[in-house]
Design a protein around this motif. Structure first.
Motif, PDB file in Angstrom:
ATOM      1  N   HIS A 188     105.310  32.377  -6.111  1.00  0.00           N
ATOM      2  CA  HIS A 188     105.415  30.932  -5.861  1.00  0.00           C
ATOM      3  C   HIS A 188     106.832  30.440  -6.139  1.00  0.00           C
ATOM      4  N   SER A 193     103.526  30.693  -0.419  1.00  0.00           N
ATOM      5  CA  SER A 193     102.448  29.702  -0.456  1.00  0.00           C
ATOM      6  C   SER A 193     101.113  30.385  -0.710  1.00  0.00           C
ATOM      7  N   ASP A 194     100.128  29.603  -1.163  1.00  0.00           N
ATOM      8  CA  ASP A 194      98.787  30.139  -1.380  1.00  0.00           C
ATOM      9  C   ASP A 194      98.143  30.520  -0.050  1.00  0.00           C
ATOM     10  N   LYS A 195      97.286  31.538  -0.100  1.00  0.00           N
ATOM     11  CA  LYS A 195      96.594  32.011   1.108  1.00  0.00           C
ATOM     12  C   LYS A 195      95.077  31.990   0.898  1.00  0.00           C
ATOM     13  N   THR A 251     103.559  36.160   3.668  1.00  0.00           N
ATOM     14  CA  THR A 251     104.211  36.000   2.360  1.00  0.00           C
ATOM     15  C   THR A 251     105.599  36.622   2.390  1.00  0.00           C
ATOM     16  N   GLU A 254     107.952  34.303   4.040  1.00  0.00           N
ATOM     17  CA  GLU A 254     108.241  33.117   3.227  1.00  0.00           C
ATOM     18  C   GLU A 254     109.273  33.402   2.142  1.00  0.00           C
TER      19      GLU A 254
END
Length: 259
Positions: A188, A193-195, A251, A254
């Motif tokens: 983070h 970001s959360d998945k 991810t 990102e």
């Protein structure tokens, strides 16, 4: 109309603080998403429930309790051919006596910004040293005794400030699952970001480590930012360790592992 009223001066000071924090944050982002050298992660233990058993557990901690994090990032980095052979290096920091500010219970933007600034000031005040924080991540891990009736508070990782606040169990049996949470929050801080959805279930396909697997279920690994292994269309479980976790393609994009 008073141009230099007390209220206007307060607004100007606050805007100045926010501007300085933004510039500093952009430098941190550049330094931690280049991946040409290792990022240092300092883990600062905190007695989250004030119990003697928790303090005894903290006293016995060593850097070896967190090597699974280093191995996970090294293994994952090789899959994406990173320049840094060891993307993350964890170190055990000093025990912190003071509890960090509690995040706001609502999604109020102003309250969240104010809490973020308070947390960063708290971090500065409680972990002062001569090292630059532009290229290192600080994890403040609040340890608690296991209580079946009371779940742990939500952990979080902030890219602004490179700070993570982790809630973990003070138990040797939970050491490996604690590292799963820590790795999730580390990612983070560097932009992942959360998945998972509102029910903590991995989102398909980005929350699946092997979205092209046939049959799709059960999955063998957890996508680290989903935090759970989808074993059926409606069931998921937390991995026992980071050996059962992977960094998925979204991810990786990102956090700049894929250009």
């Amino acid at each position: 109309m008073k141009v230099f009223s007390f209220r206007n001066i307060r607004v100007i000071i606050l805007l100045g603080i926010l501007a300085a924090a933004l510039i500093y944050t952009q430098e941190q982002k550049r330094n931690t998403t280049a991946w040409y050298k290792p990022i240092t992660v300092i883990i600062f233990p905190i007695n989250g429930d004030g119990k003697a058993a928790t303090q005894e557990y903290i006293t016995r901690l060593s850097t070896n309790d967190f090597t699974a994090i280093d191995h996970f990032f090294a293994r994952s980095g090789r899959e994406y051919q990173l320049t840094a052979k060891q993307p993350v290096v964890t170190q055990l920091g000093a025990t912190i006596k003071e509890i960090p500010p509690v995040p706001p219970s609502s999604n109020n933007v102003i309250a969240t910004i104010w809490w973020s600034l308070k947390l960063r000031y708290w971090a500065y005040k409680n972990t002062p040293d001569t090292l630059s924080n532009k290229a290192r991540i600080r994890l403040y891990v609040l340890y608690h005794q296991a209580n079946g009736s009371t779940p742990l508070a939500h952990s979080l990782g902030l890219q602004k400030g490179l700070i993570g606040v982790i809630h973990a169990y003070a138990s040797k049996k939970q050491t490996q699952q604690n590292t799963v949470v820590m790795a999730h929050e580390i990612l983070h801080t560097v932009g992942a970001s959360d998945k998972y959805d509102a029910h903590n279930f991995p989102i398909f396909p980005t929350g699946y480590a092997e979205p092209e697997r046939e049959p799709l279920h059960p999955q063998r690994y957890a996508e680290i930012m989903a935090g759970r292994i989808a074993i059926s269309p409606h069931q998921a479980k937390m991995p026992d360790s980071l050996r059962k976790a992977k960094v998925g393609e979204k991810t990786a994009r990102e956090i700049n592992w894929i250009q």
